[in-house]
Design a protein around this motif. Sequence first.
Motif, mmCIF file in Angstrom:
data_model
loop_
_atom_site.group_PDB
_atom_site.id
_atom_site.type_symbol
_atom_site.label_atom_id
_atom_site.label_comp_id
_atom_site.label_asym_id
_atom_site.label_seq_id
_atom_site.Cartn_x
_atom_site.Cartn_y
_atom_site.Cartn_z
ATOM 1 N N ALA A 12 -8.851 0.564 -14.662
ATOM 2 C CA ALA A 12 -10.003 1.462 -14.591
ATOM 3 C C ALA A 12 -9.537 2.862 -14.192
ATOM 4 C CB ALA A 12 -11.024 0.912 -13.605
ATOM 5 N N GLN A 32 -9.663 1.397 -19.385
ATOM 6 C CA GLN A 32 -11.043 1.845 -19.481
ATOM 7 C C GLN A 32 -11.347 2.738 -18.283
ATOM 8 O OE1 GLN A 32 -13.936 -1.126 -20.433
ATOM 9 N NE2 GLN A 32 -15.627 0.167 -19.784
ATOM 10 N N SER A 34 -13.053 5.342 -15.738
ATOM 11 C CA SER A 34 -14.416 5.593 -15.298
ATOM 12 C C SER A 34 -14.853 6.992 -15.728
ATOM 13 C CB SER A 34 -14.480 5.497 -13.773
ATOM 14 O OG SER A 34 -15.714 5.968 -13.299
ATOM 15 N N LYS A 57 -16.021 4.589 -8.863
ATOM 16 C CA LYS A 57 -15.375 4.360 -10.156
ATOM 17 C C LYS A 57 -15.308 2.874 -10.500
ATOM 18 C CE LYS A 57 -12.618 8.574 -10.238
ATOM 19 N NZ LYS A 57 -11.257 9.108 -10.357
ATOM 20 N N ARG A 59 -17.406 0.537 -9.507
ATOM 21 C CA ARG A 59 -18.765 0.131 -9.894
ATOM 22 C C ARG A 59 -19.084 0.579 -11.314
ATOM 23 N NH1 ARG A 59 -20.119 1.417 -4.516
ATOM 24 N NH2 ARG A 59 -20.712 3.510 -5.141
ATOM 25 N N ASP A 60 -18.677 1.793 -11.662
ATOM 26 C CA ASP A 60 -18.953 2.330 -12.992
ATOM 27 C C ASP A 60 -18.318 1.466 -14.080
ATOM 28 O OD1 ASP A 60 -19.757 4.454 -14.934
ATOM 29 O OD2 ASP A 60 -17.581 4.743 -15.076
ATOM 30 N N VAL A 61 -17.044 1.148 -13.920
ATOM 31 C CA VAL A 61 -16.346 0.346 -14.928
ATOM 32 C C VAL A 61 -16.861 -1.094 -14.906
ATOM 33 C CG1 VAL A 61 -14.112 -0.519 -15.714
ATOM 34 C CG2 VAL A 61 -14.330 1.843 -14.950
ATOM 35 N N PHE A 63 -19.829 -2.117 -14.158
ATOM 36 C CA PHE A 63 -21.133 -2.109 -14.812
ATOM 37 C C PHE A 63 -20.978 -2.071 -16.329
ATOM 38 C CE2 PHE A 63 -24.872 0.095 -16.513
ATOM 39 C CZ PHE A 63 -25.867 -0.755 -16.073
ATOM 40 N N SER A 64 -20.011 -1.290 -16.812
ATOM 41 C CA SER A 64 -19.806 -1.193 -18.265
ATOM 42 C C SER A 64 -19.261 -2.499 -18.849
ATOM 43 C CB SER A 64 -18.879 -0.024 -18.607
ATOM 44 O OG SER A 64 -17.560 -0.313 -18.219
ATOM 45 N N LEU A 65 -18.641 -3.333 -17.997
ATOM 46 C CA LEU A 65 -18.097 -4.615 -18.446
ATOM 47 C C LEU A 65 -19.081 -5.774 -18.241
ATOM 48 C CD1 LEU A 65 -14.501 -4.342 -16.967
ATOM 49 C CD2 LEU A 65 -15.162 -4.087 -19.368
ATOM 50 N N ASP A 67 -21.695 -6.884 -19.662
ATOM 51 C CA ASP A 67 -22.108 -7.660 -20.828
ATOM 52 C C ASP A 67 -20.947 -8.416 -21.470
ATOM 53 O OD1 ASP A 67 -24.730 -6.873 -20.538
ATOM 54 O OD2 ASP A 67 -24.521 -5.159 -21.885
ATOM 55 N N ASN A 68 -19.743 -8.156 -21.015
ATOM 56 C CA ASN A 68 -18.558 -8.822 -21.542
ATOM 57 C C ASN A 68 -18.562 -10.276 -21.086
ATOM 58 O OD1 ASN A 68 -15.983 -9.692 -22.195
ATOM 59 N ND2 ASN A 68 -14.998 -7.793 -21.573
#
Length: 75
Positions: A12, A32, A34, A57, A59-61, A63-65, A67-68
């Motif tokens: 991240a 990936q 942040s 940072k 938390r940001d990454v 959160f983006s993961l 749905d993975n």
Amino acid sequence: MAKTNQPSIVLASASARRKELLAGLGLTFTVQPSVASEVVEEEVSPEEYVTILAQRKARDVAFSLADNENESFLV
């Protein structure tokens, strides 16, 4: 996407040095970085500043993961 047995490693960070260190360990990972803000409004110590940014940072990454379907380790 089907769930795999092995968790993935997600760097991240956009740091070339961190990428080099993980690659040097022979690890397979994705990068990936942040996009979270690095602005801290309140006046804090340098130690508090880096802690706030690291948490923000991560938390940001994370959160983006969310749905993975595969489990991921953030580094």
